[in-house]
Design a protein around this motif. Structure first.
Motif, PDB file in Angstrom:
ATOM      1  N   LEU A   1       0.845  -1.195   0.000  1.00  0.00           N
ATOM      2  CA  LEU A   1       0.000   0.000   0.000  1.00  0.00           C
ATOM      3  C   LEU A   1       0.884   1.251   0.000  1.00  0.00           C
ATOM      4  N   PRO A   2       0.392   2.328  -0.589  1.00  0.00           N
ATOM      5  CA  PRO A   2       1.185   3.563  -0.649  1.00  0.00           C
ATOM      6  C   PRO A   2       1.577   4.040   0.745  1.00  0.00           C
ATOM      7  N   GLY A   3       2.809   4.501   0.877  1.00  0.00           N
ATOM      8  CA  GLY A   3       3.282   5.068   2.126  1.00  0.00           C
ATOM      9  C   GLY A   3       3.708   4.050   3.161  1.00  0.00           C
ATOM     10  N   LYS A   4       3.581   2.758   2.833  1.00  0.00           N
ATOM     11  CA  LYS A   4       3.952   1.741   3.815  1.00  0.00           C
ATOM     12  C   LYS A   4       5.211   1.001   3.377  1.00  0.00           C
ATOM     13  N   THR A   5       5.975   0.555   4.368  1.00  0.00           N
ATOM     14  CA  THR A   5       7.145  -0.288   4.142  1.00  0.00           C
ATOM     15  C   THR A   5       6.901  -1.637   4.801  1.00  0.00           C
ATOM     16  N   TYR A   6       7.649  -2.640   4.360  1.00  0.00           N
ATOM     17  CA  TYR A   6       7.390  -4.006   4.817  1.00  0.00           C
ATOM     18  C   TYR A   6       8.697  -4.688   5.204  1.00  0.00           C
ATOM     19  N   THR A   7       8.599  -5.490   6.258  1.00  0.00           N
ATOM     20  CA  THR A   7       9.764  -6.186   6.790  1.00  0.00           C
ATOM     21  C   THR A   7       9.457  -7.655   6.972  1.00  0.00           C
ATOM     22  N   ALA A   8      10.392  -8.508   6.546  1.00  0.00           N
ATOM     23  CA  ALA A   8      10.263  -9.950   6.762  1.00  0.00           C
ATOM     24  C   ALA A   8      10.992 -10.324   8.044  1.00  0.00           C
ATOM     25  N   HIS A   9      10.299 -11.018   8.933  1.00  0.00           N
ATOM     26  CA  HIS A   9      10.873 -11.483  10.189  1.00  0.00           C
ATOM     27  C   HIS A   9      11.139 -12.979  10.052  1.00  0.00           C
ATOM     28  N   ILE A  10      12.414 -13.344   9.931  1.00  0.00           N
ATOM     29  CA  ILE A  10      12.812 -14.712   9.631  1.00  0.00           C
ATOM     30  C   ILE A  10      13.239 -15.427  10.914  1.00  0.00           C
TER      31      ILE A  10
END
Length: 829
Positions: free
Chosen positions: A238-247
């Motif tokens: 979504l616009p304005g959002k960042t995403y992180t993978a938690h491994i």
């Protein structure tokens, strides 16, 4: 409705709700005026891609064994036997990436047979077999055939066998995890698949788990591996959002990785295979691009299968393609804008029923030791019609040589998969043993994470215009070069003679107007030695002869070293199960030799004042192992030292430098008070590169490079000169050195090695031959099995001493390029 119409999905992907059955009668090719297609066709026609595959008799070997192999050369997307190359090179390379043995073998209609004898001087360890043609060198070493395996020692005791322990650095190093959005990029407000791959320090995939959260810590996806550390998940950024993978790793350690940022607008390219005869290409577009035009090109190894102009009028545009139009293997799907700039790209593996149908039938199910066996091979094309084809067959005792079928390199896994993808593929045959939903999903994950890179679209035009560096080599060999006078001017009409006593070749020719000459259509064995001599028009020796040479191929590390870990795990499992591997082969009695090292090496010239206290002090030691490959010392140095540059300035002086440092001086004599970037030292005496160049390559024993060791540079330094480095040239003693004759060259080009036939004993009479133990692991090998017009062929052989479970492997290709592989097993009591 979709499940009822198509049946179970063969890829297992989540099918979007807007999927519909394919529109009938979609044209295979819609004519689109596009210069990219012209370049692609020229690439296919002028630089056809050749592949090499070797069928080996066993998965691993013992010291004293023989590696028997059959080679198949194919070209094009339909995998037809290649007519391009008439010679195949096969190297046995150790784990230090040094060639142990090199063969040159003649190819007959795209096939070749040979063997590598593992003499007693071959040490136990990890090795690989590499096969290629000169033409394949244009594509690069990544596309050579490589097969990694172990060579064991039959004399090694159980006490000597130790399990390899990972280093502390390996134990502390976390696996590497990478993410790959489908088609290339994430785009805001568009749902995309993201493939991922987790690789441990040993090069093998690892199991991971975890989730993906946005910058507000809201979970948006789950992460779980399917096979070999790979998997995929869906994400709608979504616009304005960042995403992180938690491994989370198997040892409970964790790692957070930021996912690639999404573009504000763009296209997303998806490829699905929901049915056995259809492919769905889905193009999703941002709102600002929903009234645009793109071009879709789908090709396989350069063969254009579809080219369509697609009107984007909605958020999702679906294009249905007939899968039967594609050959089996990797297909590349790319969309371009109206200016022919690539936007998105996706590769997919296409399974089609375009392989041969093979059957193997034995006259019995169970046999006795040393009993006669007769096998009948039946071959049909993909259309079910009996067909003539070329095969190789190997029979091994699985009790002596257990096989992990998932890890095998087969004619399917290599020609259809490994030969087209850079990087290591773990257990490649896993994707071909079964055609199940899980396997197909795992194969698609491999396509998501490792891309097809035979060329890049942006560079395609320049690749087509560039002349191939290496010519396709025929069965015959050419020895060529040019002749100049003593002032380096071409000598036209100069007589040139080629003489070889052991090859019984005596030829004479003359140079052309440019001073060029060529001796063509030569065939000779690997031990042949040649003398090439030129004269000027007055029949004097006032001429200089320079031979053409093919740059020596480098031996670099290969990614499939991780296969060794798989083999070791299989060997250890067999031992843990109480069935340790029974290595067989030629065994010599151990002999202990004691000797005293000599202070002076015989045959090497005395080293004077400017020399190193010991050779290990040098940054690099270069041994002259194949002087016949290099016509001059200058070419040898330029080929061996990647940063070495040897030029001549406008005043005729040599200027020698490294690419990493600026030139300090121009003189070729340090005594002049100006130093070169690199200073030559000949047998411990400061010298000049003019003198070094006058040496014959075969006069040189080794060259020591000193560039980083400041202590050694201080020992070699003269007065206040401070060059960047030194080359210490060590030659043979004066009496053993070859006299330099400018108009003559002695060469030993690589000739053909002899091809042996596999010895298969015949136990036809009850004599003493029956009483001797037969402990062969390879029971039978035949690279020359050909079915006739009825598709039939028969082979016969005798078993070794049993009991055991025997495994028969047949591989081959027919004239249409259809591949075949079949496994058959029987028991020896």
């Amino acid at each position: 409705f979709i499940q009822g119409y198509w049946g179970k999905s063969r890829v297992g992907d989540q099918l979007p709700v807007e999927y519909k059955p394919p529109v009938p009668d979609i044209p295979r090719r819609l004519v689109v005026t596009n210069p990219l297609l012209t370049s692609l066709q020229k690439w296919t026609d002028s630089i056809p891609q050749e592949k090499a595959y070797l069928h080996l008799d066993k998965p691993y070997y013992a010291v004293g064994d023989t590696i028997w192999f059959k080679g198949y050369l194919t070209t094009g997307s339909r995998h037809r036997l290649s007519p391009l190359s008439g010679a195949v090179y096969v190297d046995l390379v150790n784990e230090q990436d040094q060639p142990v043995k090199t063969l040159k073998l003649p190819a007959d209609s795209g096939t070749v047979a040979g063997d590598l004898v593992l003499d007693d001087d071959v040490k136990a360890g990890n090795y690989r077999v590499r096969a290629y043609t000169q033409w394949m060198r244009n594509a690069g070493e990544d596309y050579f055939f490589n097969r990694t395996f172990t060579i064991g020692n039959p004399l090694q005791s159980e006490k000597e066998k130790t399990k390899p322990k990972p280093s502390r650095q390996q134990r502390l190093r976390q696996p590497d995890v990478q993410f790959f959005p489908e088609g290339g990029d994430l785009v805001s407000n568009i749902t995309s698949r993201i493939g991922f791959k987790a690789v441990g320090s040993n090069g093998l995939g690892v199991v991971i788990g975890g989730n993906v959260t946005d910058n507000e810590n809201t979970e948006v996806a789950r992460i779980n591996t399917l096979h070999a550390g790979m998997g995929n998940f869906l994400l709608k950024p979504l616009p304005g959002k960042t995403y992180t993978a938690h491994i989370k790793f198997a040892d409970s350690t964790t790692k957070n990785i930021a996912l690639p940022l999404a573009l504000n607008e763009g296209y997303v390219l998806n490829v699905y295979q929901p049915g056995i005869d259809s492919i769905l290409v889905r193009i999703q577009a941002s709102a600002s691009l929903q009234h645009s035009t793109v071009n879709l090109i789908a090709h396989s190894s350069g063969e254009v299968i579809y080219t369509l102009q697609v009107q984007i009028n909605s958020a999702v545009t679906s294009i249905w393609l007939d899968k039967r139009s594609f050959p089996g293997g990797i297909a590349q799907f790319t969309i371009f804008d109206t200016k022919n700039q690539p936007l998105n790209e996706r590769i997919a593996f296409i399974r089609n029923n375009d392989n041969m149908q093979l059957g193997i039938k034995a006259d019995k199910v169970t046999y006795k030791s040393k009993e006669h066996v007769q096998l009948e091979l039946a071959a049909k094309g993909s259309d079910g019609i009996p067909d003539a084809a070329d095969f190789s067959i190997a029979v091994i005792d699985e009790n002596k040589v257990p096989v992990d079928e998932n890890s095998e390199s087969t004619i399917f896994s290599n020609i259809l998969l490994s030969s087209d993808i850079k990087g290591y593929i773990e257990k490649p045959n896993y994707y071909f043993i079964a055609d199940s939903d899980k396997v197909n999903r795992a194969l698609d994950n491999l396509m998501l994470t490792q891309g097809y890179r035979r060329f890049e679209w942006k560079l395609l035009d320049s690749v087509v215009k560039a002349k191939p560096t290496y010519k396709a080599e025929g069965v015959t060999t050419t020895i060529s070069g040019w002749v100049t006078d003593l002032r380096s001017r071409p000598l036209p009409n100069a007589p040139v003679m080629l003489l070889s006593m052991n090859a019984r070749i005596n030829k004479v020719t003359a140079t052309d107007v440019n001073g060029r000459f060529s001796f063509d259509k030569l065939i000779f064995a690997d031990s042949a030695k040649f003398a090439v001599q030129a004269r000027d028009l007055k029949n004097t020796d006032h001429a200089i002869i320079i031979l053409d040479s093919i740059p020596k191929i480098k031996f670099t590390g290969h990614q499939n070293l991780a296969d060794i870990n798989i083999i070791k795990a299989n060997l250890q499992k067999a031992e843990d199960d109480g069935t340790p591997i029974k290595l067989t082969g030629h065994i010599l009695k151990q002999v202990n030799i004691k000797a005293v090292k000599k202070k002076d090496t015989p045959g090497i010239a005395q080293q004077w004042m400017f020399s190193l206290p010991d050779e290990e002090s040098a940054d690099k030691i270069i041994s002259m192992t194949n002087p016949e490959l290099y016509p001059t010392v200058k070419i040898f140095l330029q080929s061996t030292l990647s940063k070495f540059r040897w030029e001549t300035d406008q005043n005729g002086y040599d200027k020698v430098t490294t690419l990493s440092k600026p030139l300090i001086g121009l003189s070729n004599n340090p005594a002049d008070g100006i130093t070169n970037d690199i200073v030559p030292i000949l047998n411990g005496v400061p010298s000049s590169f003019t003198e070094i160049e006058s040496l014959e390559p075969e006069d040189i024993v080794k060259i020591l490079v000193v560039e980083k060791n400041e202590a050694m540079k201080n020992i070699l330094r003269q007065r206040n000169f401070r060059p960047a480095g030194y080359l210490l040239v060590i030659t043979k003693v004066a009496g053993a050195r070859k006299q330099y004759i400018p108009n003559m060259a002695n060469i030993s080009p690589k000739g053909y090695n002899k091809v042996r036939r596999f010895y298969s004993p015949r136990y036809e009479r009850p004599d003493d031959e029956y009483k001797q133990p037969d402990l062969r692991a390879t029971i039978y090998w035949n690279p020359y099995v050909n079915t006739d017009a009825t598709g039939k062929a028969t082979v016969d052989f005798y078993n070794a001493d049993g009991p055991g479970n025997y495994r028969v492997v047949v591989e081959g290709i027919n004239a249409a390029g259809e591949l075949g592989r079949q496994i058959y097993r029987y028991t020896v009591e």
